[in-house]
Scaffold this motif. Structure first.
Motif, PDB file in Angstrom:
ATOM      1  N   PHE A 356       0.829  -1.208   0.000  1.00 56.60           N
ATOM      2  CA  PHE A 356       0.000   0.000   0.000  1.00 56.60           C
ATOM      3  C   PHE A 356       0.860   1.253   0.000  1.00 56.60           C
ATOM      4  N   THR A 357       1.900   1.277   0.849  1.00 56.79           N
ATOM      5  CA  THR A 357       2.728   2.485   0.920  1.00 56.79           C
ATOM      6  C   THR A 357       3.531   2.680  -0.358  1.00 56.79           C
ATOM      7  N   HIS A 358       3.917   1.580  -1.011  1.00 61.78           N
ATOM      8  CA  HIS A 358       4.602   1.712  -2.301  1.00 61.78           C
ATOM      9  C   HIS A 358       3.646   2.325  -3.329  1.00 61.78           C
ATOM     10  N   GLY A 359       2.415   1.864  -3.302  1.00 61.89           N
ATOM     11  CA  GLY A 359       1.417   2.447  -4.203  1.00 61.89           C
ATOM     12  C   GLY A 359       1.174   3.916  -3.900  1.00 61.89           C
ATOM     13  N   MET A 360       1.176   4.284  -2.614  1.00 65.63           N
ATOM     14  CA  MET A 360       1.026   5.685  -2.233  1.00 65.63           C
ATOM     15  C   MET A 360       2.123   6.542  -2.852  1.00 65.63           C
ATOM     16  N   SER A 361       3.354   6.037  -2.800  1.00 62.51           N
ATOM     17  CA  SER A 361       4.482   6.787  -3.356  1.00 62.51           C
ATOM     18  C   SER A 361       4.312   7.023  -4.845  1.00 62.51           C
ATOM     19  N   ILE A 362       3.927   5.983  -5.557  1.00 65.86           N
ATOM     20  CA  ILE A 362       3.753   6.105  -7.009  1.00 65.86           C
ATOM     21  C   ILE A 362       2.666   7.133  -7.335  1.00 65.86           C
ATOM     22  N   LEU A 363       1.552   7.061  -6.635  1.00 65.69           N
ATOM     23  CA  LEU A 363       0.455   7.991  -6.885  1.00 65.69           C
ATOM     24  C   LEU A 363       0.818   9.412  -6.475  1.00 65.69           C
ATOM     25  N   ALA A 364       1.547   9.563  -5.348  1.00 64.25           N
ATOM     26  CA  ALA A 364       1.961  10.892  -4.899  1.00 64.25           C
ATOM     27  C   ALA A 364       2.877  11.552  -5.924  1.00 64.25           C
ATOM     28  N   GLN A 365       3.787  10.781  -6.497  1.00 62.30           N
ATOM     29  CA  GLN A 365       4.689  11.315  -7.516  1.00 62.30           C
ATOM     30  C   GLN A 365       3.928  11.685  -8.785  1.00 62.30           C
ATOM     31  N   TRP A 366       2.921  10.882  -9.122  1.00 64.08           N
ATOM     32  CA  TRP A 366       2.101  11.180 -10.294  1.00 64.08           C
ATOM     33  C   TRP A 366       1.310  12.475 -10.099  1.00 64.08           C
ATOM     34  N   VAL A 367       0.757  12.668  -8.885  1.00 61.45           N
ATOM     35  CA  VAL A 367       0.006  13.887  -8.585  1.00 61.45           C
ATOM     36  C   VAL A 367       0.916  15.103  -8.685  1.00 61.45           C
TER      37      VAL A 367
END
Length: 578
Positions: A356-367
């Motif tokens: 989940f936290t890895h996915g958070m990082s990817i989405l945060a960078q995309w935003v």
């Protein structure tokens, strides 16, 4: 000679299954009480001056609700003999204490909601202990001293050694030396009558997380056990109602659990009843060292008492070049929680699963990339400033704008986490529309006790960040030949998350992810304490500093909507912290 009084009062909160404060976990609920939780107070008066009051709670943190309501009642009972800037409210930071005592919404989500009966019980204990301390004040000598834990006592370890080693002023430590990457010195204020120790205050930074997040009882953890052991020792000497306060110092990156090779395996061997024994032993180390140092009043002090307290908005501070590494236009920003916050801490309190936290990082960078892709966007300047302030942090939650990964909170499905579900529920009920999720306007306080200046910080401050703040204040107050020492106490008067150094922040360990106001947070704190220290060096009638700013009142109708009326939930959740 000073007039000093002390008292302690139990905080009478009945465990009813509400979540405890500290780990941020939906499942970490109190069904029973293992130890009593106390408000311990010590009042100090010098001749006819207004008394200085220290009050320490066996709690995870102080909230503005606690401080403001206690001040209101103390003013009613004590009148002009009480001045709010001379009140220091401190917390031991036990993670096994009640939640639901803040007006801001976020840290009450696991409870769930605001619990008025918890706040009322805390205020009653604070006020009664303070009034009793003032009433029983007698002539007392004060001595200050410090003592070092030896290198082998298993009392504390740095839990973020990679971040610590980024600081240019430290001797880099290996994974085998995490116990040396912290301040192992305890600082003490002792109170004596007829050369006999009566009560005392200890300052030593170590998280009160000996007890993990699978236990289900209120407990004072290591600081609570240290206080009880010390008070029992003094009672055996014939004293009546002695008070021992074990306050925090630079605890932000300091754990009571081993951190190094095979750290998780070692931690997993301490479970259940063994965790309570482990907490007692840690408290015993602190108690024994304090009593050893205070056996004789070796360093008696004399001199006036003084206090300054000001509230600052940490969300928008321009950093002077002195504290910005020469970077122009460095500023703090609205509070933001990073991916590392949701990942939790190693050993002390794991958070969401790595997937989940890895996915958070990817989405945060995309935003971030999307927001900064179009310089002509009307929001471009706002987001450019936000990301410049927050730096390398992968922003998951913008607490100021109430967004998660760039979306309004209520857009994120609550199925992923009951805490998000609870937040969605409160948003849809209109409970947090005009309320802050976390504090941004927080109190900074300086206390002078004779030759000692105490820096009272509302955050969880790391070892080196705390050293820098003390050096900043020391440089200013050194102009006063009567001031010899500068110490620091953390978890004071409110809760602002963490304070890391600029260098530690770049690592984005848990502490950096929970340093809410960006990579210049410490710089802002240093700057504001510098200004306050300058005022401390000026005659009282010539001082000019802000004494009127306070957090904006919480809309009563919104607070009522997120007040829990006995609806205790039992759903499981991921969470973490420390």
């Amino acid at each position: 000679m000073y007039k000093v009084g002390w008292d302690k009062q139990e905080i009478h909160i009945i465990p009813k299954g509400y979540a405890m404060f500290g780990y941020g976990m939906w499942t970490h609920r109190a069904d029973k009480k293992r130890t009593a939780l106390y408000a311990r107070s010590i009042s100090i008066q010098h001749y006819l001056s207004t008394p200085l009051i220290f009050c320490c709670l066996d709690f995870g943190c102080i909230t503005h609700a606690m401080r403001s309501e206690a001040i209101k009642q103390l003013q009613q009972r004590l009148g002009s003999s009480f001045q709010e800037q001379q009140l220091v409210l401190m917390a031991t930071h036990t993670h096994s204490g009640p939640g639901g005592c803040g007006y801001e919404a976020l840290y009450n989500m696991p409870t769930p909601g605001f619990i008025p009966e918890h706040l009322d019980a805390v205020i009653q204990a604070i006020v009664e202990s303070i009034c009793n301390a003032l009433q029983h004040a007698e002539d007392t000598e004060i001595s200050i001293t410090s003592i070092q834990f030896d290198d082998i006592t298993p009392i504390a370890w740095n839990r973020s050694i990679k971040a610590y080693n980024r600081n240019p002023e430290v001797l880099p430590r290996t994974e085998q030396e995490t116990h040396l990457a912290l301040n192992r010195r305890m600082q003490l204020i002792g109170f004596y009558r007829q050369n006999q120790l009566q009560s005392f205050i200890s300052f030593f930074g170590v998280h009160a997380t000996c007890l993990g997040n699978t236990l289900n009882a209120y407990d004072g953890d290591n600081k609570g056990y240290a206080a009880t052991l010390s008070e029992e020792f003094l009672k055996q000497k014939g004293l009546i109602n002695p008070v021992a306060i074990f306050a925090q110092a630079t605890a932000g990156d300091v754990s009571p659990h081993f951190h190094g090779h095979k750290q998780q395996k070692i931690r997993d061997q301490i479970q259940g009843e063994q965790e309570y024994q482990y907490a007692q032993q840690n408290g015993r180390y602190q108690s024994e060292l304090a009593l050893q140092a205070l056996s004789q009043p070796l360093n008696r002090i004399e001199g006036e008492i003084d206090a300054l307290c000001t509230y600052v908005d940490l969300s928008n501070i321009e950093i002077p070049a002195e504290f910005s590494k020469g970077i122009v236009d460095a500023r703090t920003s609205q509070p933001c929680h990073g991916q590392a916050f949701f990942a939790g801490t190693p050993v002390d309190g794991h958070g969401a699963p790595k997937v989940f936290t890895h996915g958070m990082s990817i989405l945060a960078q995309w935003v971030r990339k999307k927001r900064l892709a179009n310089p002509d966007s009307p929001q471009y300047a706002k987001y450019q400033a936000l990301y410049a302030s927050q730096g390398v942090k992968n922003i998951v939650m913008e607490a100021g704008d109430k967004k998660i990964l760039g979306q309004n909170v209520d857009v994120i499905p609550g199925i992923f986490d009951p805490l998000i579900g609870e937040m969605n529920k409160q948003i849809k009920a209109g409970a947090i529309q005009d309320s802050p999720l976390v504090p941004s306007v927080v109190p900074l306080q300086l206390i002078q006790l004779g030759p000692l200046v105490l820096v009272c910080c509302p955050g969880e401050i790391t070892t080196i960040a705390g050293q820098r703040v003390m050096k900043t204040v020391q440089k200013i107050v050194a102009l006063n030949p009567n001031i010899k020492d500068v110490w620091l106490s953390s978890y004071c008067n409110d809760y602002m998350g963490y304070i890391t150094t600029f260098e530690e922040y770049q690592q984005q360990a848990y502490e950096g992810g929970h340093t809410l106001f960006g990579q210049w947070t410490l710089s802002a704190v240093q700057f504001k304490f510098q200004q306050l220290a300058q005022q401390l060096c000026i005659a009282k009638d010539l001082r000019e500093y802000d004494q009127s700013t306070r957090p904006k009142p919480i809309p009563k109708q919104e607070l009522a909507k997120r007040t829990n009326h006995g609806n205790v939930k039992t759903a499981a959740s991921q969470g973490g912290g420390g």
